[in-house]
Design a protein around this motif. Sequence first.
Motif, short mmCIF file in Angstrom:
data_model
loop_
_atom_site.label_atom_id
_atom_site.label_comp_id
_atom_site.label_asym_id
_atom_site.label_seq_id
_atom_site.Cartn_x
_atom_site.Cartn_y
_atom_site.Cartn_z
N GLN A 47 -14.08 40.32 9.91
CA GLN A 47 -15.15 40.73 10.80
C GLN A 47 -14.67 40.58 12.24
OE1 GLN A 47 -18.88 38.86 9.67
NE2 GLN A 47 -18.47 39.27 7.50
N THR A 53 -23.92 50.52 0.21
CA THR A 53 -24.41 49.70 1.31
C THR A 53 -23.96 48.24 1.19
OG1 THR A 53 -26.47 49.28 0.10
CG2 THR A 53 -26.47 51.11 1.68
N CYS A 109 -21.02 45.73 5.68
CA CYS A 109 -20.01 46.75 5.98
C CYS A 109 -18.65 46.34 5.43
CB CYS A 109 -19.93 46.96 7.50
SG CYS A 109 -21.32 47.90 8.19
N GLN A 110 -18.35 45.05 5.51
CA GLN A 110 -17.09 44.56 4.96
C GLN A 110 -17.09 44.66 3.43
OE1 GLN A 110 -16.13 40.42 5.84
NE2 GLN A 110 -13.96 40.93 5.94
N PHE A 141 -20.71 46.22 12.36
CA PHE A 141 -21.78 47.19 12.21
C PHE A 141 -22.44 47.38 13.57
CE2 PHE A 141 -25.22 44.26 12.72
CZ PHE A 141 -26.40 45.00 12.73
N VAL A 170 -13.99 44.60 11.17
CA VAL A 170 -15.21 45.23 10.65
C VAL A 170 -16.38 44.87 11.56
CG1 VAL A 170 -16.75 45.46 8.68
CG2 VAL A 170 -14.31 44.99 8.31
N TYR A 230 -14.76 50.39 11.42
CA TYR A 230 -13.55 49.68 11.01
C TYR A 230 -12.44 50.01 12.01
CZ TYR A 230 -16.43 49.82 6.81
OH TYR A 230 -17.48 49.73 5.94
N MET A 236 -28.24 47.08 7.68
CA MET A 236 -26.85 46.69 7.43
C MET A 236 -26.47 45.52 8.33
SD MET A 236 -25.67 48.82 5.10
CE MET A 236 -23.88 48.78 5.21
N CYS A 243 -21.24 51.57 10.20
CA CYS A 243 -20.13 50.64 9.97
C CYS A 243 -18.90 51.16 10.71
CB CYS A 243 -19.81 50.51 8.48
SG CYS A 243 -21.14 49.75 7.50
N ASP A 277 -27.93 52.42 10.53
CA ASP A 277 -26.82 51.62 11.07
C ASP A 277 -25.48 52.31 10.79
OD1 ASP A 277 -28.68 49.71 11.87
OD2 ASP A 277 -28.56 48.67 9.94
N ASP A 304 -22.57 43.00 9.50
CA ASP A 304 -21.10 42.97 9.43
C ASP A 304 -20.63 42.67 8.02
OD1 ASP A 304 -20.99 43.41 12.19
OD2 ASP A 304 -20.97 41.26 12.64
N THR A 364 -15.44 55.32 11.20
CA THR A 364 -16.86 55.04 11.09
C THR A 364 -17.37 55.48 9.73
OG1 THR A 364 -17.52 57.19 12.03
CG2 THR A 364 -17.21 55.35 13.58
#
Length: 205
Positions: free
Chosen positions: A126, A93, A110-111, A140, A138, A164, A105, A162, A160, A107, A192
């Motif tokens: 992002q 996470t 997720c990055q 979320f 990136v 990309y 989550m 993520c 959530d 951005d 995803t």
Amino acid sequence: MHLSKLVKKQSGFSLIELVIVIVILGLLAATAIPRFLNVTEDAEDASLDGVSGGLATAVGFVRAQWEVDGRNNNSVILDGTSVSLDTRFGFPTGTGANGTDVTAMNDNRCQQVFNAILQSPPRNVQYTEDARNQRYTVRFLDGVGGDATDLNGDTVTGIDLCVYHQVASLTLDQTTGVASPAPDLNVGKGITYNPGTGTVVSFTN
């Protein structure tokens, strides 16, 4: 006399010959350019599938390490990097000490997942940043990951997701370099990642 005969023998292309050559070159270009474009698109798709496969494998490594550690920790060490996870699921996470909840989550987290668990992550930013000279954006998506059953048998809702996006599939603002419209699941090509299920899926539009 001999010189004049030599000069007469030297002649250029006629207008008809030049037109024929131009037409032939045009026909060759008309058939070659679409094939070149298809090759480029195929290469982008292959690259997307490669990154997707690598991400899925890395997520599996994190989960496996968590299992080996006895399912007790909210982080694992992967190639010298501390990777955070939600102890209800065991999937990455982020990398911070805080923020292990799959329903919280953002951005940045997720990055962090993308950069921390991939051995050689593609250049990324992002989605609100200048994406020129980058490979992925990136983002979320709040609560889009759906529901999942945790290790205790409880249902966790509003997970959530993520996302990309492959920059080559996006339209960038010429001034700012920011993707416009903002990339979502209905725009471009991408990957995803669901931190509640560990599922990694590539998509195209």
